[in-house]
Write a protein that holds these residues in place. Sequence first.
Motif, mmCIF file in Angstrom:
data_model
loop_
_atom_site.group_PDB
_atom_site.id
_atom_site.type_symbol
_atom_site.label_atom_id
_atom_site.label_comp_id
_atom_site.label_asym_id
_atom_site.label_seq_id
_atom_site.Cartn_x
_atom_site.Cartn_y
_atom_site.Cartn_z
ATOM 1 N N VAL A 294 0.807 -1.154 0.119
ATOM 2 C CA VAL A 294 -0.027 -0.011 0.045
ATOM 3 C C VAL A 294 0.878 1.358 0.013
ATOM 4 N N LYS A 295 2.016 1.205 0.727
ATOM 5 C CA LYS A 295 3.125 2.344 0.734
ATOM 6 C C LYS A 295 4.124 2.453 -0.363
ATOM 7 N N ASP A 296 3.951 1.619 -1.326
ATOM 8 C CA ASP A 296 5.169 1.246 -2.280
ATOM 9 C C ASP A 296 4.392 0.539 -3.433
ATOM 10 N N ASP A 297 4.041 1.182 -4.466
ATOM 11 C CA ASP A 297 3.322 0.303 -5.665
ATOM 12 C C ASP A 297 4.384 -0.291 -6.449
ATOM 13 N N LYS A 298 5.444 -0.415 -6.267
ATOM 14 C CA LYS A 298 6.495 -0.857 -7.141
ATOM 15 C C LYS A 298 7.001 -2.423 -6.591
ATOM 16 N N VAL A 299 6.511 -2.822 -5.306
ATOM 17 C CA VAL A 299 6.986 -3.891 -4.731
ATOM 18 C C VAL A 299 5.772 -4.655 -3.971
ATOM 19 N N SER A 300 6.044 -5.887 -3.996
ATOM 20 C CA SER A 300 4.964 -6.683 -3.310
ATOM 21 C C SER A 300 5.041 -6.696 -1.582
ATOM 22 N N VAL A 301 4.165 -6.808 -0.905
ATOM 23 C CA VAL A 301 4.453 -6.838 0.677
ATOM 24 C C VAL A 301 5.480 -7.590 0.951
ATOM 25 N N ALA A 302 5.640 -9.161 0.464
ATOM 26 C CA ALA A 302 6.842 -9.862 0.668
ATOM 27 C C ALA A 302 8.299 -9.121 0.549
ATOM 28 N N LYS A 303 8.139 -8.708 -0.730
ATOM 29 C CA LYS A 303 9.602 -7.961 -1.238
ATOM 30 C C LYS A 303 9.782 -6.583 -0.120
ATOM 31 N N LYS A 304 8.646 -5.886 0.263
ATOM 32 C CA LYS A 304 8.919 -4.699 1.156
ATOM 33 C C LYS A 304 9.374 -5.267 2.421
ATOM 34 N N LEU A 305 8.986 -6.411 2.894
ATOM 35 C CA LEU A 305 9.410 -7.192 4.045
ATOM 36 C C LEU A 305 10.775 -7.343 4.177
ATOM 37 N N GLU A 306 11.239 -7.847 3.187
ATOM 38 C CA GLU A 306 12.671 -8.105 2.787
ATOM 39 C C GLU A 306 13.558 -7.060 2.817
ATOM 40 N N GLN A 307 12.924 -6.077 2.048
ATOM 41 C CA GLN A 307 13.798 -4.738 2.077
ATOM 42 C C GLN A 307 14.010 -4.028 3.306
ATOM 43 N N GLN B 52 16.013 -9.686 11.308
ATOM 44 C CA GLN B 52 15.514 -10.890 10.687
ATOM 45 C C GLN B 52 14.088 -10.580 10.973
ATOM 46 N N LEU B 53 13.387 -10.364 10.126
ATOM 47 C CA LEU B 53 11.801 -10.243 10.293
ATOM 48 C C LEU B 53 11.058 -10.944 9.742
ATOM 49 N N LYS B 54 9.925 -11.524 10.255
ATOM 50 C CA LYS B 54 8.894 -12.671 9.933
ATOM 51 C C LYS B 54 7.563 -12.154 10.373
ATOM 52 N N LEU B 55 6.621 -12.460 9.397
ATOM 53 C CA LEU B 55 5.310 -12.192 9.776
ATOM 54 C C LEU B 55 4.893 -13.438 10.469
ATOM 55 N N LEU B 56 4.150 -13.443 11.786
ATOM 56 C CA LEU B 56 3.625 -14.495 12.404
ATOM 57 C C LEU B 56 2.134 -14.387 12.573
ATOM 58 N N THR B 57 1.593 -13.417 12.676
ATOM 59 C CA THR B 57 0.020 -13.596 12.877
ATOM 60 C C THR B 57 -0.449 -12.189 12.296
ATOM 61 N N VAL B 58 -1.844 -12.702 11.742
ATOM 62 C CA VAL B 58 -2.630 -11.445 11.231
ATOM 63 C C VAL B 58 -3.987 -11.687 11.670
ATOM 64 N N VAL B 59 -4.546 -10.482 12.361
ATOM 65 C CA VAL B 59 -6.068 -10.761 12.721
ATOM 66 C C VAL B 59 -6.824 -9.540 12.044
ATOM 67 N N ASN B 60 -7.703 -9.787 11.171
ATOM 68 C CA ASN B 60 -8.635 -8.615 10.626
ATOM 69 C C ASN B 60 -10.052 -8.834 10.957
ATOM 70 N N PHE B 61 -10.387 -7.894 11.917
ATOM 71 C CA PHE B 61 -11.923 -7.994 12.063
ATOM 72 C C PHE B 61 -12.760 -6.754 11.217
ATOM 73 N N GLN B 62 -13.693 -7.006 10.482
ATOM 74 C CA GLN B 62 -14.424 -6.211 10.007
ATOM 75 C C GLN B 62 -15.979 -6.302 10.391
ATOM 76 N N LEU B 63 -16.617 -5.306 10.881
ATOM 77 C CA LEU B 63 -17.731 -5.358 11.269
ATOM 78 C C LEU B 63 -18.749 -5.985 10.601
ATOM 79 N N GLY B 64 -19.194 -7.073 11.219
ATOM 80 C CA GLY B 64 -20.368 -7.917 10.476
ATOM 81 C C GLY B 64 -19.855 -8.859 9.626
ATOM 82 N N ALA B 65 -18.366 -8.777 9.250
ATOM 83 C CA ALA B 65 -17.994 -9.716 8.334
ATOM 84 C C ALA B 65 -17.737 -11.430 8.869
#
Length: 275
Positions: A241-254, A262-275
């Motif tokens: 979302v903040k860099d339209d030239k790379v993917s999220v994975a690539k941005k994480l590496e950068q 050493q950076l690694k995504l462990l958990t994502v929780v997304n609550f959307q009302l009613g979803a």
Amino acid sequence: MEIKAADVKALRDVTGAGMMECKHALVECNGDAQAAAKLLKEKGLAAVEKRADRSTSEGRIFIKMNDSKAAIVELTCETDFVAKNADFLAVGESIVSEVLAKGYTDVNDALSNMLLDLATKIRENMKIRRLQLVDIPSGAFASSYIHSDGKTGVITVFSCEPEANDAVKQFAYDCCLHIAAFAPPFIKREDVSEAYMAEQKEIFTAQTADLDKPDNVKAGIVQGKLSKHLAEICFMDQIFVKDDKVSVAKKLEQTAKENNVQLKLLTVVNFQLGA
């Protein structure tokens, strides 16, 4: 008997009921404020029970974190007016704080009762629709974001060695913004089920069936469509979302390389009302 305006106001301050309701309750209870408060609560509970089947399509998301846990709660109500009410917001903050403090992983009577007093006072159907308690392991950190309308809340947890600096924490926060904006149904390609992939392959194969091309070319087109589709629905493959030239994975590496961690995504929780 004569009911003083001051007594009516005092009862209203305690119960939150309307002035006329308070006056009638005091008259019915011969001026006994305690009995009148009990009567009003009973009437409020009855009103809540009558509304139990009414739709609760409005509400808010609440998040609270400490060093080892993060809690997220979705409260629902009937109207947007109540969802913005200061008392509703205060109860939501109290409930999510209680979830974090007590380590609750499911909605229970103790939590529901925290909402009941407000529901009886306002006489609108309210529910704790869902909650989640997220672990933040040693060597990890969490970031969170709640959208301005309160209807979307996101938590991300990353492991980071050595400790995350401000730039790394900003990236984690930006990931929360990304997820809130695009609501990807999957985090990485490995999360997509074989059944879903098979269904999509059938769809793309049908779309290419009438093309005047050799079978091997058609197969290549189908694979290309599948790859593009996965890049659209998987968070790590989406354009950041903040860099339209790379993917999220690539941005994480950068981000990891630029900050020597050493950076690694462990958990994502997304609550959307009613979803």
